[in-house]
Scaffold this active site. Structure first.
Site, PDB file in Angstrom:
ATOM      1  N   TYR A 108      70.422  43.270  60.638  1.00 28.74           N
ATOM      2  CA  TYR A 108      69.920  44.038  59.896  1.00 28.74           C
ATOM      3  C   TYR A 108      68.269  43.843  59.675  1.00 28.74           C
ATOM      4  O   TYR A 108      67.594  44.686  59.650  1.00 28.74           O
ATOM      5  CB  TYR A 108      70.532  43.263  58.390  1.00 28.74           C
ATOM      6  CG  TYR A 108      69.851  43.909  57.111  1.00 28.74           C
ATOM      7  CD1 TYR A 108      70.272  45.145  56.945  1.00 28.74           C
ATOM      8  CD2 TYR A 108      69.049  43.088  56.121  1.00 28.74           C
ATOM      9  CE1 TYR A 108      69.810  45.755  55.549  1.00 28.74           C
ATOM     10  CE2 TYR A 108      68.865  43.528  55.065  1.00 28.74           C
ATOM     11  CZ  TYR A 108      68.960  44.921  54.830  1.00 28.74           C
ATOM     12  OH  TYR A 108      68.501  45.633  53.587  1.00 28.74           O
ATOM     13  N   GLU A 133      66.373  42.554  62.166  1.00 31.48           N
ATOM     14  CA  GLU A 133      65.646  43.411  63.506  1.00 31.48           C
ATOM     15  C   GLU A 133      65.958  44.811  63.392  1.00 31.48           C
ATOM     16  O   GLU A 133      64.894  45.709  63.958  1.00 31.48           O
ATOM     17  CB  GLU A 133      66.032  42.762  64.772  1.00 31.48           C
ATOM     18  CG  GLU A 133      65.764  41.176  64.934  1.00 31.48           C
ATOM     19  CD  GLU A 133      64.321  40.976  65.156  1.00 31.48           C
ATOM     20  OE1 GLU A 133      63.565  41.792  65.073  1.00 31.48           O
ATOM     21  OE2 GLU A 133      64.156  39.701  65.511  1.00 31.48           O
ATOM     22  N   LYS A 172      65.724  46.532  60.932  1.00 32.99           N
ATOM     23  CA  LYS A 172      64.913  47.223  59.923  1.00 32.99           C
ATOM     24  C   LYS A 172      63.442  47.277  60.400  1.00 32.99           C
ATOM     25  O   LYS A 172      62.554  47.869  60.044  1.00 32.99           O
ATOM     26  CB  LYS A 172      65.036  46.416  58.497  1.00 32.99           C
ATOM     27  CG  LYS A 172      66.261  46.761  57.753  1.00 32.99           C
ATOM     28  CD  LYS A 172      66.072  48.110  57.006  1.00 32.99           C
ATOM     29  CE  LYS A 172      67.258  48.039  56.127  1.00 32.99           C
ATOM     30  NZ  LYS A 172      67.200  49.561  55.243  1.00 32.99           N
ATOM     31  N   ASN A 189      78.779  38.750  42.931  1.00 33.21           N
ATOM     32  CA  ASN A 189      80.008  37.520  42.981  1.00 33.21           C
ATOM     33  C   ASN A 189      79.603  36.603  41.779  1.00 33.21           C
ATOM     34  O   ASN A 189      80.816  36.504  41.052  1.00 33.21           O
ATOM     35  CB  ASN A 189      79.629  36.478  44.225  1.00 33.21           C
ATOM     36  CG  ASN A 189      80.052  36.789  45.443  1.00 33.21           C
ATOM     37  OD1 ASN A 189      80.787  37.808  45.717  1.00 33.21           O
ATOM     38  ND2 ASN A 189      80.086  35.941  46.352  1.00 33.21           N
ATOM     39  N   PRO A 243      67.606  32.742  54.025  1.00 33.78           N
ATOM     40  CA  PRO A 243      66.157  32.269  53.535  1.00 33.78           C
ATOM     41  C   PRO A 243      66.084  31.310  52.387  1.00 33.78           C
ATOM     42  O   PRO A 243      66.750  31.459  51.376  1.00 33.78           O
ATOM     43  CB  PRO A 243      65.536  33.472  53.220  1.00 33.78           C
ATOM     44  CG  PRO A 243      66.260  34.547  53.775  1.00 33.78           C
ATOM     45  CD  PRO A 243      67.729  34.108  54.225  1.00 33.78           C
ATOM     46  N   GLN A 257      63.493  30.761  50.344  1.00 33.13           N
ATOM     47  CA  GLN A 257      62.689  31.086  49.317  1.00 33.13           C
ATOM     48  C   GLN A 257      62.269  32.552  49.571  1.00 33.13           C
ATOM     49  O   GLN A 257      62.321  33.088  50.631  1.00 33.13           O
ATOM     50  CB  GLN A 257      61.293  30.229  49.172  1.00 33.13           C
ATOM     51  CG  GLN A 257      60.656  30.337  50.485  1.00 33.13           C
ATOM     52  CD  GLN A 257      59.182  29.419  50.247  1.00 33.13           C
ATOM     53  OE1 GLN A 257      58.936  28.630  49.299  1.00 33.13           O
ATOM     54  NE2 GLN A 257      58.586  29.165  51.518  1.00 33.13           N
ATOM     55  N   ARG A 258      62.045  33.296  48.349  1.00 31.48           N
ATOM     56  CA  ARG A 258      61.713  34.657  48.564  1.00 31.48           C
ATOM     57  C   ARG A 258      60.929  35.118  47.226  1.00 31.48           C
ATOM     58  O   ARG A 258      61.543  35.055  46.035  1.00 31.48           O
ATOM     59  CB  ARG A 258      62.898  35.355  48.874  1.00 31.48           C
ATOM     60  CG  ARG A 258      62.303  36.867  49.081  1.00 31.48           C
ATOM     61  CD  ARG A 258      63.504  37.632  49.335  1.00 31.48           C
ATOM     62  NE  ARG A 258      64.370  37.269  50.722  1.00 31.48           N
ATOM     63  CZ  ARG A 258      65.317  37.929  51.196  1.00 31.48           C
ATOM     64  NH1 ARG A 258      66.154  38.212  50.177  1.00 31.48           N
ATOM     65  NH2 ARG A 258      65.875  37.534  52.333  1.00 31.48           N
TER      66      ARG A 258
END
Ligand code: NAD
Ligand code: UDP
Length: 323
Positions: free
Chosen positions: A145, A147, A149, A190, A275, A277-278
């Site tokens: 996904y 790479e 993108k 979920n 990840p 943090q985002r």
């Protein structure tokens, strides 16, 4: 001005809301989708509009169409969906971008590409600005996904430089709302499904990792603003809500708002390459388009819970094998 607009991935979660807005605006809308991660119920209410047309098609195959604008959203987006058949995911990103860019080049259409915050990988810069080049593992389970993108962004900018294609690239951060697939495995779906069933809320890891959640109506406003934005502004541009929450905080919100008695527990370790943090820096979207999100998490979660209460989950299937 009314336009002929192609929405690739138009039956999906974001795409169907975008189609709603475009059809309501009177535009002539072509929704193109192979229904890999979506179902017709998302767009069934549009089928009897004479300015809406549905084409079942896989973007890894070429197609000839004449339109003024293209929104390229066709790609599985939830980790469980895109990891289901990772080779197909990469093909969808790259061949899909080439085929949509091919239409744009041939007929002179403007094309908006839905990229993702995943191009930043597990970011070492926080919050993430558009100039950050990312920290992506090219061989891990999320790489198909991430790479894919990243390569699609490269194609957008090369078609722009080489062929003068009119491009707009947005990097979308976690977005949620009604019409999310209840079994897509994403955290919001979920948690809501589990809360409504009285099941344990499944934290992956200790729940201290963060995400910033944008409500779908805000995101669609951002997509439309970008498509209608200044001619010389290509992006890439972040679109998301900068309000950052830990995953545990999200679980607490869902339990409180739904009135559930569910326990919140760690059920497994953090997935590989998840990840930590985002958070988007949206200064560019604010200054260039005057766009910023309006819907707070509690309000958006309430709307999403209402949607999950309204659907018959037995009508939803997991993604189809698609090799
Ligand atoms: P979604 O899975 O609900 O929608 C994707 C749509 O694309 C589905 O209808 C699916 O059937 C279709 N599709 C998949 N492969 C296809 C193919 N080969 N040919 C034709 N159609 C195909 O996901 P979404 O959340 O609506 O995401 C839409 C776009 O936005 C995706 O490109 C995704 O990468 C991007 N995005 C979404 C988020 C988010 O949080 N929702 C975040 C970042 C980026
Ligand atoms: N997550 C979780 N429990 C779940 C599903 C996801 O704790 O049942 C976590 C996941 O590990 C990640 C975050 O929630 O840290 C967001 O996951 P999601 O799959 O929604 O999207 P991502 O941002 O990782 O693409």
């Amino acid at each position: 001005m009314l336009k002929r607009v192609l929405v690739a991935g138009g039956a999906g979660f974001l795409g169907s809301h975008l189609c709603d807005r475009l059809v309501a605006g009177g535009h002539d809308v072509i929704c193109l989708d192979n229904f890999f991660t979506s179902q017709k119920s998302n767009i069934a209410h549009l089928l009897d509009h004479n300015n809406f047309e549905l084409i079942r098609h896989d973007v890894t195959e070429p197609i000839t169409l004449e339109v003024d604008e293209i929104f390229n959203l066709a790609c599985p987006a939830a980790p469980g969906h895109y990891q289901y058949n990772p080779i197909k995911t990469t093909k969808t990103s790259i061949l899909g971008a080439i085929h949509m860019l091919g239409i744009a080049k041939r007929v002179g259409a403007r094309i908006l590409h839905a990229s993702t915050s995943e191009v930043y990988g597990d970011p070492t810069e926080h919050p993430q600005t558009e100039s950050y080049r990312g920290n992506v593992n090219p061989i891990g389970p999320r790489a198909c996904y991430d790479e894919g993108k990243r390569a699609a962004e490269t194609l957008m900018f090369d078609y722009h430089r080489q062929n003068k294609v009119d491009i707009k690239v947005v990097r979308i951060f976690n977005t949620y709302g009604p019409r999310m697939h209840p079994y897509d495995g994403r955290v919001v779906s979920n948690f809501i499904r589990q809360a409504l069933a009285g099941e344990t809320i499944s934290l992956y890891g200790d729940g201290s990792q963060t995400r910033s959640f944008c409500y779908v109506s805000d995101l669609v406003d951002g997509l439309l603003a970008m498509m209608g934005g200044p001619d010389d502004f290509t992006g890439p541009m972040n679109l998301g809500n900068p309000d950052e929450f830990t995953i545990r905080e999200l679980a607490e919100h869902v339990v409180r708002i739904s009135g559930s008695a569910s326990a919140i527990e760690q059920t497994r370790g953090l997935p590989e390459d998840d990840p930590l943090q985002r958070q988007p820096d949206i200064s560019l979207a604010k200054s260039t388009l005057g766009w910023s999100p309006k819907v707070a998490l509690a309000e958006g979660i309430e709307q999403t819970i209402d949607f999950f209460r309204s659907i018959d989950m037995s009508q939803y299937r997991a993604p189809t094998p698609n090799y």
